[in-house]
Scaffold this motif. Structure first.
Motif, PDB file in Angstrom:
ATOM      1  N   ALA A 183       0.828  -1.212   0.000  1.00 23.79           N
ATOM      2  CA  ALA A 183       0.000   0.000   0.000  1.00 23.79           C
ATOM      3  C   ALA A 183       0.859   1.257   0.000  1.00 23.79           C
ATOM      4  O   ALA A 183       1.818   1.362   0.770  1.00 23.79           O
ATOM      5  CB  ALA A 183      -0.905  -0.011   1.219  1.00 23.79           C
TER       6      ALA A 183
ATOM      7  N   GLY B  90       0.126   5.437  -0.190  1.00 27.91           N
ATOM      8  CA  GLY B  90      -0.791   6.571  -0.335  1.00 27.91           C
ATOM      9  C   GLY B  90      -0.322   7.464  -1.471  1.00 27.91           C
ATOM     10  O   GLY B  90       0.873   7.730  -1.609  1.00 27.91           O
TER      11      GLY B  90
ATOM     12  N   GLN C 293      -6.885  -1.114   0.577  1.00 30.36           N
ATOM     13  CA  GLN C 293      -6.448  -1.083   1.975  1.00 30.36           C
ATOM     14  C   GLN C 293      -7.436  -0.247   2.801  1.00 30.36           C
ATOM     15  O   GLN C 293      -7.520   0.972   2.640  1.00 30.36           O
ATOM     16  CB  GLN C 293      -5.036  -0.507   2.113  1.00 30.36           C
ATOM     17  CG  GLN C 293      -4.532  -0.658   3.555  1.00 30.36           C
ATOM     18  CD  GLN C 293      -3.150  -0.093   3.793  1.00 30.36           C
ATOM     19  OE1 GLN C 293      -2.897   1.066   3.482  1.00 30.36           O
ATOM     20  NE2 GLN C 293      -2.264  -0.899   4.360  1.00 30.36           N
TER      21      GLN C 293
ATOM     22  N   GLY D 263      12.272  -2.434   2.712  1.00 27.67           N
ATOM     23  CA  GLY D 263      13.663  -2.351   2.267  1.00 27.67           C
ATOM     24  C   GLY D 263      14.132  -3.508   1.396  1.00 27.67           C
ATOM     25  O   GLY D 263      15.324  -3.795   1.367  1.00 27.67           O
TER      26      GLY D 263
ATOM     27  N   ARG E 124      15.206  -4.819  -2.005  1.00 27.96           N
ATOM     28  CA  ARG E 124      15.696  -4.072  -3.175  1.00 27.96           C
ATOM     29  C   ARG E 124      16.337  -4.934  -4.262  1.00 27.96           C
ATOM     30  O   ARG E 124      16.545  -4.465  -5.371  1.00 27.96           O
ATOM     31  CB  ARG E 124      16.761  -3.030  -2.732  1.00 27.96           C
ATOM     32  CG  ARG E 124      16.256  -1.996  -1.730  1.00 27.96           C
ATOM     33  CD  ARG E 124      15.289  -1.036  -2.390  1.00 27.96           C
ATOM     34  NE  ARG E 124      14.751  -0.040  -1.493  1.00 27.96           N
ATOM     35  CZ  ARG E 124      13.594  -0.181  -0.833  1.00 27.96           C
ATOM     36  NH1 ARG E 124      12.861  -1.264  -0.989  1.00 27.96           N
ATOM     37  NH2 ARG E 124      13.153   0.778  -0.044  1.00 27.96           N
TER      38      ARG E 124
ATOM     39  N   CYS F  50       7.190  -1.151  -2.050  1.00 25.84           N
ATOM     40  CA  CYS F  50       6.519   0.158  -2.109  1.00 25.84           C
ATOM     41  C   CYS F  50       7.382   1.113  -2.921  1.00 25.84           C
ATOM     42  O   CYS F  50       7.113   1.377  -4.095  1.00 25.84           O
ATOM     43  CB  CYS F  50       6.266   0.679  -0.700  1.00 25.84           C
ATOM     44  SG  CYS F  50       5.844   2.421  -0.619  1.00 25.84           S
ATOM     45  N   ARG F  51       8.470   1.629  -2.299  1.00 25.78           N
ATOM     46  CA  ARG F  51       9.280   2.635  -2.989  1.00 25.78           C
ATOM     47  C   ARG F  51       9.892   2.132  -4.302  1.00 25.78           C
ATOM     48  O   ARG F  51       9.935   2.891  -5.289  1.00 25.78           O
ATOM     49  CB  ARG F  51      10.343   3.171  -2.025  1.00 25.78           C
ATOM     50  CG  ARG F  51       9.734   4.048  -0.934  1.00 25.78           C
ATOM     51  CD  ARG F  51      10.697   4.313   0.182  1.00 25.78           C
ATOM     52  NE  ARG F  51      10.972   3.116   0.962  1.00 25.78           N
ATOM     53  CZ  ARG F  51      11.900   3.023   1.913  1.00 25.78           C
ATOM     54  NH1 ARG F  51      12.646   4.079   2.183  1.00 25.78           N
ATOM     55  NH2 ARG F  51      12.072   1.909   2.597  1.00 25.78           N
TER      56      ARG F  51
HETATM   57  C1  LIG Z   1       5.314   7.494   0.135  1.00 28.01           C
HETATM   58  C2  LIG Z   1       4.868   6.326   0.949  1.00 28.01           C
HETATM   59  C3  LIG Z   1       3.507   6.105   1.166  1.00 28.01           C
HETATM   60  C4  LIG Z   1       3.091   5.004   1.921  1.00 28.01           C
HETATM   61  N1  LIG Z   1       1.752   4.775   2.091  1.00 28.01           N
HETATM   62  C5  LIG Z   1       1.354   3.669   2.793  1.00 28.01           C
HETATM   63  C6  LIG Z   1      -0.028   3.337   2.897  1.00 28.01           C
HETATM   64  O1  LIG Z   1      -0.904   3.996   2.334  1.00 28.01           O
HETATM   65  N2  LIG Z   1      -0.358   2.240   3.617  1.00 28.01           N
HETATM   66  C7  LIG Z   1       0.587   1.433   4.209  1.00 28.01           C
HETATM   67  O2  LIG Z   1       0.251   0.431   4.830  1.00 28.01           O
HETATM   68  N3  LIG Z   1       1.893   1.721   4.090  1.00 28.01           N
HETATM   69  C8  LIG Z   1       2.296   2.794   3.388  1.00 28.01           C
HETATM   70  N4  LIG Z   1       3.624   3.026   3.216  1.00 28.01           N
HETATM   71  C9  LIG Z   1       4.585   2.037   3.720  1.00 28.01           C
HETATM   72  C10 LIG Z   1       4.899   0.997   2.651  1.00 28.01           C
HETATM   73  O3  LIG Z   1       3.774   0.220   2.285  1.00 28.01           O
HETATM   74  C11 LIG Z   1       6.018   0.036   3.111  1.00 28.01           C
HETATM   75  O4  LIG Z   1       5.542  -0.667   4.243  1.00 28.01           O
HETATM   76  C12 LIG Z   1       7.322   0.773   3.437  1.00 28.01           C
HETATM   77  O5  LIG Z   1       7.534   1.838   2.533  1.00 28.01           O
HETATM   78  C13 LIG Z   1       8.534  -0.158   3.348  1.00 28.01           C
HETATM   79  O6  LIG Z   1       8.624  -0.767   2.088  1.00 28.01           O
HETATM   80  P1  LIG Z   1       9.648  -0.288   0.927  1.00 28.01           P
HETATM   81  O7  LIG Z   1      11.017  -0.340   1.505  1.00 28.01           O
HETATM   82  O8  LIG Z   1       9.428  -1.287  -0.165  1.00 28.01           O
HETATM   83  O9  LIG Z   1       9.293   1.099   0.571  1.00 28.01           O
HETATM   84  C14 LIG Z   1       4.061   4.127   2.474  1.00 28.01           C
HETATM   85  C15 LIG Z   1       5.407   4.364   2.258  1.00 28.01           C
HETATM   86  C16 LIG Z   1       5.823   5.438   1.489  1.00 28.01           C
HETATM   87  C17 LIG Z   1       7.288   5.640   1.244  1.00 28.01           C
END
Ligand SMILES: Cc1cc2nc3c(=O)[nH]c(=O)nc-3n(C[C@H](O)[C@H](O)[C@H](O)COP(=O)(O)O)c2cc1C
Ligand code: SF4
Length: 376
Positions: A24, A26, A103, A309, A311, A331-332
């Motif tokens: 998820a 946002g 979500q 995290g 990658r 996510c990112r």
């Molecule tokens: C810009 C941004 C928006 C996010 N929005 C949500 C969200 O809407 N719901 C949620 O559960 N987590 C949200 N997260 C957290 C991500 O789902 C994820 O748990 C977190 O970024 C770690 O994963 P990553 O390293 O792949 O980014 C958000 C993270 C980022 C960076």
């Protein structure tokens, strides 16, 4: 070695075509009143075309008193269903069997837009500067109803599944955590009592959408705050969720207050986002929730989605081959490269994705809408 990441696997009764899940995220790409816009649809079209198996939408509010950010996607009214249906249709049309879950979210005390929002207890929230009000039993009943009604709308709008957001210090996470839940009635105190609202949401939702519609949950393996949930308790909670009937658990961590501690340790950074750690610049720093997920995996009988995290494809292969997770949440990396799953599945592109974990995207989200600030 088997390329498990390319193999299908079921979540509940739906088959996910590969092991990549868009966690998820946002976007803040809706109208002021939470409606789907053409911009949001285009954003999801690109994601679906990029090859991911399951998309989980960004936080979507189930009740106006649970809104967390401006221009957040809403699912609290029936007249939002046609817009949401357009979104699911585009994903299903463009994504070659891509699935989409919404979500379901209530911010509780972590709201950027509400002054006195409902929460399990009146515990001041210092990052958002919010003093919440303690929910009455009637408030709790109404909230349970709001989640179940939102699930009904999700099914009517063509979503393949829903995910309850019970992580990151939002309302359901606030109920779970002894840090934010100081109640002395049946919804506070013991672990069982703190789970109760989620149990009621689950049961009411099944009544509403039937037992074949997958209900996923995202939870904290650790709140990373003194007095919050630690691994020994999150294992008990996860085991209970697995027995309750949830279709999958996504493991994450943190509440927003962790920012304050991080600020003290590292100095101010405009893009602090507690659940999305910055500076993942080596394979050792990748998959920062993996040690916790390994323990959670031992006590659950449903698929585990690991996020945080991740990658590199070789890190992913190892996690899946060692059966420490069933799905990989991204996510990112997908903000930066929405077509990353296709690149990896087709064997083109680099082993390590292009995202440098700088959280420029978080800063852009907090000040406007989602964007990778590193993308040319
Ligand atoms: C810009 C941004 C928006 C996010 N929005 C949500 C969200 O809407 N719901 C949620 O559960 N987590 C949200 N997260 C957290 C991500 O789902 C994820 O748990 C977190 O970024 C770690 O994963 P990553 O390293 O792949 O980014 C958000 C993270 C980022 C960076
Ligand atoms: S701004 Fe771009 S590179 Fe930086 S963390 Fe976000 S997606 Fe990754």
């Amino acid at each position: 070695m088997r390329k498990i990441y390319s193999e299908p696997k079921k979540i509940g009764e739906i088959e996910i075509k590969n092991r990549f899940v868009r966690s998820a995220t946002g976007e803040r790409l809706t109208s002021e009143d939470g409606r789907v816009t053409d911009e949001l649809i285009q954003f999801y079209e690109v994601l679906a075309e990029g090859g991911v198996g399951l998309i989980i939408t960004g936080v979507t509010y189930v009740h106006a008193n649970g809104k967390g950010i401006p221009n957040q996607l809403g699912i609290d009214k029936d007249d939002l269903i046609p817009g949401l249906r357009k979104l699911t249709e585009v994903v299903h049309k463009c994504g070659e069997n891509c699935k989409i879950a919404v979500q379901l979210h209530h911010s509780g005390r972590q709201s950027m837009v509400l002054e006195n929002p409902p929460a399990p207890s009146a515990v001041f929230e210092p990052t958002f500067n919010v003093m919440p009000r303690e929910m009455t039993i009637k408030d709790i009943e109404d909230t349970v109803e709001a989640f179940a009604e939102a699930a009904r709308r999700a099914k009517e709008a063509g979503f393949d599944a829903i995910q309850l957001h019970a992580a990151h210090g939002y309302l359901l996470s606030q109920f779970l955590s002894p840090y934010t839940n100081k109640r002395t009635d049946g919804y506070g105190g013991s672990t069982e009592n703190r789970i109760k609202i989620i149990e009621e949401v689950y049961e009411k939702t099944v009544d509403m959408v039937g037992k074949h519609f997958p209900i996923l949950i995202k939870m904290n393996v650790d709140d990373f705050l003194d007095g919050g949930i630690k691994l020994d308790e999150s294992m008990k909670i996860a085991e209970k969720f697995s027995k309750m009937g949830f279709a999958a658990i996504e493991t994450s961590g943190c509440m927003w207050e962790v920012i304050l501690r991080t600020k003290k340790e590292l100095g101010w950074h405009p893009a602090f986002n507690p659940e999305a750690r910055i500076g993942i610049d080596s394979k050792e720093k990748e998959a920062y929730h993996l040690p916790y997920a390994k323990e959670i995996k031992k006590v659950i009988k449903i698929p585990l989605i690991l996020v945080g995290g991740i990658r590199s494809l070789d890190v992913i292969e190892k996690i899946l081959n060692e059966e420490n997770a069933d799905f990989i949440g991204l996510c990112r990396p997908l903000i930066r490269e929405p077509d990353l799953p296709n690149k990896w599945l087709k064997g083109i592109g680099k082993i390590t994705c292009e995202c440098i974990s700088c959280n420029g995207c978080t800063a852009s989200l907090l000040s406007g809408s989602i964007r990778c600030t590193q993308k040319k």
